[in-house]
Design an enzyme around this catalytic site. Structure first.
Site, mmCIF file in Angstrom:
data_model
loop_
_atom_site.group_PDB
_atom_site.id
_atom_site.type_symbol
_atom_site.label_atom_id
_atom_site.label_comp_id
_atom_site.label_asym_id
_atom_site.label_seq_id
_atom_site.Cartn_x
_atom_site.Cartn_y
_atom_site.Cartn_z
ATOM 1 C CD1 TRP A 112 16.090 2.310 -32.628
ATOM 2 C CD2 TRP A 112 17.180 4.051 -33.523
ATOM 3 N NE1 TRP A 112 16.207 2.077 -33.973
ATOM 4 C CE2 TRP A 112 16.879 3.132 -34.544
ATOM 5 C CE3 TRP A 112 17.853 5.230 -33.852
ATOM 6 C CZ2 TRP A 112 17.216 3.353 -35.880
ATOM 7 C CZ3 TRP A 112 18.204 5.448 -35.179
ATOM 8 C CH2 TRP A 112 17.879 4.516 -36.167
ATOM 9 C CG ASP B 214 -0.184 -0.081 2.537
ATOM 10 O OD1 ASP B 214 1.020 -0.449 2.516
ATOM 11 O OD2 ASP B 214 -0.796 0.190 3.591
ATOM 12 C CD GLU C 249 18.669 8.124 -30.542
ATOM 13 O OE1 GLU C 249 18.874 7.199 -31.365
ATOM 14 O OE2 GLU C 249 18.891 7.986 -29.330
ATOM 15 C CE1 TYR D 202 25.707 5.742 -27.703
ATOM 16 C CE2 TYR D 202 27.428 6.648 -26.285
ATOM 17 C CZ TYR D 202 26.084 6.498 -26.608
ATOM 18 O OH TYR D 202 25.122 7.108 -25.839
#
Length: 545
Positions: A278, A249, A319, A387
């Protein structure tokens, strides 16, 4: 660039240390109270030290004080769970007030990051007695009131909201370099990575900010990504940050409540809710049509009374604006700037507003598609995702490192490297100290490869634990140890599989680059890819020094 789902794919991997992980220890103290210094990790340009104080007596020890000298070439750059002061190469470490007495037979550990390789301390004393037993070393001691070497600033930087939490029980990382790590909400499922792991890995003490990924952007509004993981999942005592189980709760459960507990334990930490990614960037196109309405929806969600204290701001991971990702956007070059402006206006000057952006440094590429420099005045910092430049989304290769720091002869596409992105953003007027360098805690790989050096052909994606072509660093460091480096990152060929990833050593080089460029720090995707003792984040923190 990123061709696969940053949600699932991003169960992303990590890259590992090439140095032996066996701790080097230096034990001092033959008396009733002892201090043991150990090298938790050492990456050459820096190290993490761990000091254990043990009470071998039959009475409680109410306080302890360790004095020691560090050999030339070694200094302490940051510390946690003890108060450390210095004068020259002489250091004094004392017990934190919150730590309480040390019971008979009990021990307590504190840690530090140091520059240079690990070296055992000299002239060590504990509580005035020689750590090695007998007479204390006869050395000239400097004043014991020497100022801390890593005292936190007395005033908050202009872009940081004033603290609203009690004084930290763990000192914030020293300096002004940011160490920002993603926590993926779906990691609590198959990856079994929870907020508690941020603490047990030692990462919480090294982080300055956590990015919680991701919220959705459905219909041009900020919306919940996964309500069960976010605020409903019940945690047992064993899996909870503070060892207290959730009840059926209580008003807030899930990762949000665990983050609240983590912030109480590490009050220097800031948490930012990241939206998009993405998979969920499609809604930004509609958001750009009415930025004020979008900002209003985001503010109402982030500042929901149930969890308003958990979050210190909002991150936009679009993106890509005015370019193509999973879907294509044609909102124009001002759309991103307009959305950020609306968010800053709504959230106010004290909140953190940040953005993860493309790292495509090619001519006419994604950085050129929108006005990032025009938006940066309303942002605390920008994170170019340096990256995922290359990977098995090009199934036949050529093999190439997915996170090259620089260009190299034979790179498959010019402008696809970290330095190209950083230089392009700086040339457009983005201040260097508002740029963070991106690190992937995972590798990308191909199979059907016969050539060890980069540039070979392949037949498809190498097998991965969660997705083909991607694997965590914590796995790759054992299954396919790095054998070569190119463009500031590492690679290896194991059988017919070829992998590229960062190791603690290559991360050290990237952090040197970040410092030389005057960058604001580093960020990484994502926490669960690291080893259980945080090898990679240790390399980031130590490298930024």
């Amino acid at each position: 660039m990123k061709r696969s789902l940053r949600r699932a794919l991003w169960a992303g991997a990590v890259v590992a240390l090439t140095v032996a992980a066996v701790p080097v220890t230096s034990a001092f103290g033959a008396g009733s109270v002892t201090a043991t210094f150990a090298s938790a990790q050492d990456w050459g340009t820096g190290h993490e030290g761990r000091v254990t104080v043990a009470n071998g007596s039959s009475a409680s020890v109410s306080t302890w004080r360790i004095e020691f000298d560090l050999p030339s070439g070694t200094t302490i750059s940051s510390f946690w769970d003890a108060d450390v002061t210095s004068s020259g190469n002489h250091y004094v470490a004392v017990k934190k007030s919150w730590a309480g007495p040390l019971a008979p037979g009990a021990s307590f550990s504190w840690g530090y990051n140091g520059t240079g390789p690990y070296k055992a301390p000299l002239n060590c004393t504990i509580n005035g007695a020689a750590c090695g037993g007998g007479t204390p070393p006869t050395t000239t001691k400097p004043p014991t009131t020497a100022p801390p070497t890593t005292a936190p600033p007395t005033t908050a930087p202009p872009t940081t909201p004033p603290p609203t939490t009690p004084p930290p029980t763990t000192p914030p990382p020293s300096g002004d370099k940011k160490v920002v790590g993603y926590f993926a909400e779906w990691g609590v499922y198959g990856r079994n990575y929870h907020v508690k792991n941020i603490a047990t890995s030692g990462s919480a003490a090294k982080l300055t900010h956590i990015l919680y990924a991701f919220g959705n952007t459905t219909g041009g509004r900020c919306t919940i990504g996964d309500s069960y993981a976010d605020y409903d999942k019940a945690y047992t005592a064993a899996d909870s940050v503070d060892g207290v189980a959730d009840t059926w709760d209580q008003p807030l459960r899930g990762s949000f409540n665990q983050l609240r507990k983590l912030k109480k334990m590490y009050p220097h930490l800031k948490v930012i809710w990241s939206f998009g990614g993405w998979t969920w960037s499609g809604g930004f196109t509609q958001a750009a049509q009415n930025p004020a309405a979008f900002a209003e929806s985001c503010y109402n969600l982030v500042e929901d009374p149930r969890w308003a204290d958990v979050f210190d701001g909002i991150d936009v991971d679009w993106e890509y604006p005015n370019a193509c990702g999973l879907s294509c956007d044609s909102s124009g070059p001002n759309a991103f700037k307009n959305v950020i402006s609306a968010l800053r206006a709504k959230f106010g000057s004290s909140a953190l507003v940040t953005a993860a952006i493309t790292a495509d440094g090619s001519n006419g590429g994604k950085i050129d598609a929108t006005d990032y420099a025009g938006a940066v005045g309303n942002l605390n910092w920008l994170m170019p995702m340096t990256y995922d430049y290359f990977g098995a989304f090009n199934a036949q290769g050529p093999t190439a490192p997915h996170s090259p720091l620089t260009s190299y002869t034979g790179i498959p596409q010019q402008g696809f490297n970290s330095d190209a992105a950083i230089q392009k953003l700086k040339s457009k007027g983005v201040p260097a100290n508002k740029l963070l360098l991106g690190i992937g805690f995972y590798g990308r790989g191909w199979t059907g490869v016969t050539q060890t050096a980069p540039g070979g052909t392949a037949t498809g994606a190498a097998p991965g634990t969660y997705e083909a072509g991607i694997e965590d660093y914590k796995v790759l460091k054992n299954t396919c140890p790095a054998t070569g480096t190119i463009a500031g990152t590492a690679y290896a060929k194991c059988g017919s599989n070829w992998w590229s990833y960062d190791t603690p050593a290559t991360i050290g080089g990237k952090m040197t680059y970040a410092k030389n460029q005057g960058l604001g720090g580093a960020f990484f995707w994502e926490l669960s890819g690291d080893t259980g003792n945080g090898e990679l984040i240790g390399a980031i923190k130590g490298g930024l020094g």
